[in-house]
Design an enzyme around this catalytic site. Structure first.
Site, short mmCIF file in Angstrom:
data_model
loop_
_atom_site.label_atom_id
_atom_site.label_comp_id
_atom_site.label_asym_id
_atom_site.label_seq_id
_atom_site.Cartn_x
_atom_site.Cartn_y
_atom_site.Cartn_z
N GLU A 135 -6.96 4.60 7.67
CA GLU A 135 -6.79 6.03 7.37
C GLU A 135 -8.04 6.60 6.70
OE1 GLU A 135 -3.03 5.55 5.37
OE2 GLU A 135 -2.15 5.04 7.30
N ASN A 139 0.87 -1.17 0.00
CA ASN A 139 0.00 0.00 0.00
C ASN A 139 0.91 1.23 0.00
OD1 ASN A 139 -1.79 2.06 0.50
ND2 ASN A 139 -2.26 1.45 2.61
N HIS A 182 -9.49 0.99 4.70
CA HIS A 182 -8.22 1.22 5.42
C HIS A 182 -8.50 2.15 6.60
CE1 HIS A 182 -4.16 2.53 6.33
NE2 HIS A 182 -3.76 1.42 5.72
N SER A 206 3.43 -2.23 10.28
CA SER A 206 4.89 -2.21 10.47
C SER A 206 5.55 -3.55 10.18
CB SER A 206 5.23 -1.71 11.89
OG SER A 206 4.72 -0.40 12.08
N GLU A 263 -5.33 -5.16 10.47
CA GLU A 263 -4.33 -4.13 10.70
C GLU A 263 -4.64 -3.40 12.01
OE1 GLU A 263 -2.43 -2.93 6.76
OE2 GLU A 263 -4.14 -1.63 7.00
N GLY A 293 2.26 2.23 10.66
CA GLY A 293 3.18 3.36 10.50
C GLY A 293 3.84 3.80 11.79
N LYS A 305 0.12 4.24 -0.32
CA LYS A 305 -0.56 5.42 0.23
C LYS A 305 -0.34 6.62 -0.70
CE LYS A 305 0.17 3.47 4.75
NZ LYS A 305 -0.07 3.61 6.15
C1 PEP Z 1 -0.84 0.09 6.01
O1 PEP Z 1 -1.03 1.28 6.00
O2 PEP Z 1 -1.62 -0.67 5.41
C2 PEP Z 1 0.33 -0.42 6.74
C3 PEP Z 1 0.36 -1.67 7.09
O3 PEP Z 1 1.32 0.50 7.00
P1 PEP Z 1 2.75 0.21 7.66
O4 PEP Z 1 3.30 -1.06 7.07
O5 PEP Z 1 3.59 1.40 7.31
O6 PEP Z 1 2.52 0.08 9.13
#
Ligand code: PEP
Length: 251
Positions: A97, A9, A95, A212, A167, A173, A11
């Site tokens: 976000e 992703n 997601h 992460s 997630e 992040g 973003k």
């Molecule tokens: C995401 O935004 O789907 C995600 C998993 O981000 P990150 O790997 O940066 O934590």
């Protein structure tokens, strides 16, 4: 046997130049994908470039969101058929976000799931609890509510045509990864929740972990029986890191 999926992703990151560089790095390093399926979800404006570069490689691509509508007066939105025009296979929906910054509710996400399927896209359906919810001991309640919304709106068979990405919001992040045991516990719970509606769908459903994930923690997470791949944010922006995770999924 569920085939692992590693999806990036991106973003709202990159420029045409950096996207070209990243795609070239992925193309060069992907080799023969034997076990894991690999996909990237660039910002929508870079999808045509992604299609041009990745067509004919083992890497698929997808969108990061879609409208519930197929066309019309919805300024700024992108419809499922438009994503299909550029051969997108996947689309991320729900997601955290988008839930947080765009007020997307469980019901809207369920509508997006069905819009994605109607267009022939495979939804990567994101769910997960906030830190506050985890600390209040309601993680299972939250993910059950999120999953149930799609089952109620679309039916369990349609849910089975997508992919779930668990997630934990506190791990996205932040550099804080859920431990493999913490993640496995929630993944097993999600599968059992789906099994209440259909054990066949639950058994075949891919549940990715996101939050992460990096080359140095991926193998341990992916070794867990209910973790069927990863949705990768930050680490998907560097070809070497993303490919390192794909390699871990292939082992
Ligand atoms: C995401 O935004 O789907 C995600 C998993 O981000 P990150 O790997 O940066 O934590």
């Amino acid at each position: 046997m569920r085939q692992p999926l590693v999806a990036g992703n991106w973003k709202m990151n990159g420029s045409l130049a950096s996207v070209r560089e990243l795609l070239a790095g992925l193309k060069e390093g992907i080799g023969d994908v034997k076990v894991a399926e690999v996909a990237v979800c660039p910002p929508a404006i870079y999808i045509p470039e992604t299609q041009a570069q990745l067509a004919g490689t083992p890497i698929s691509w997808g969108g990061q969101d879609l409208s519930v509508h197929e066309s019309g007066a919805y300024t700024g939105e992108i419809a499922g058929p438009m994503l299909r025009d550029f051969d997108c296979k996947y689309v991320i929906i729900g997601h955290s976000e988008r839930r947080t910054y765009h007020g997307e509710t469980d019901e809207l996400v369920a509508e997006k799931f069905s819009a994605a399927r109607k267009s022939g896209l495979v939804p990567i359906f994101c769910i997960g609890e906030t830190l506050e919810e985890r600390e209040s001991g309601i993680t299972e309640e939250v993910v059950a509510r999120q999953v149930d919304a799609v089952i109620e709106h679309c039916g369990v068979e349609m849910l089975g045509e997508g992919v779930i990405a668990y997630e934990p919001v506190w791990a996205i992040g932040t550099g804080k990864t859920a431990s493999p045991e913490q993640a496995q516990e929630v993944h097993a719970f999600i599968r059992s929740r789906v099994a209440k509606s259909s054990s066949d769908v639950a058994e075949g459903l891919r549940i990715l972990y996101g939050g992460s994930m990096k080359p140095d923690n991926a193998a341990e997470l992916l070794a867990k029986p209910d973790i069927d791949g990863g949705l990768i944010g930050g680490a998907s922006l560097k070809a070497a890191d993303f490919l390192g995770i794909c390699t871990a999924a292939n082992d």
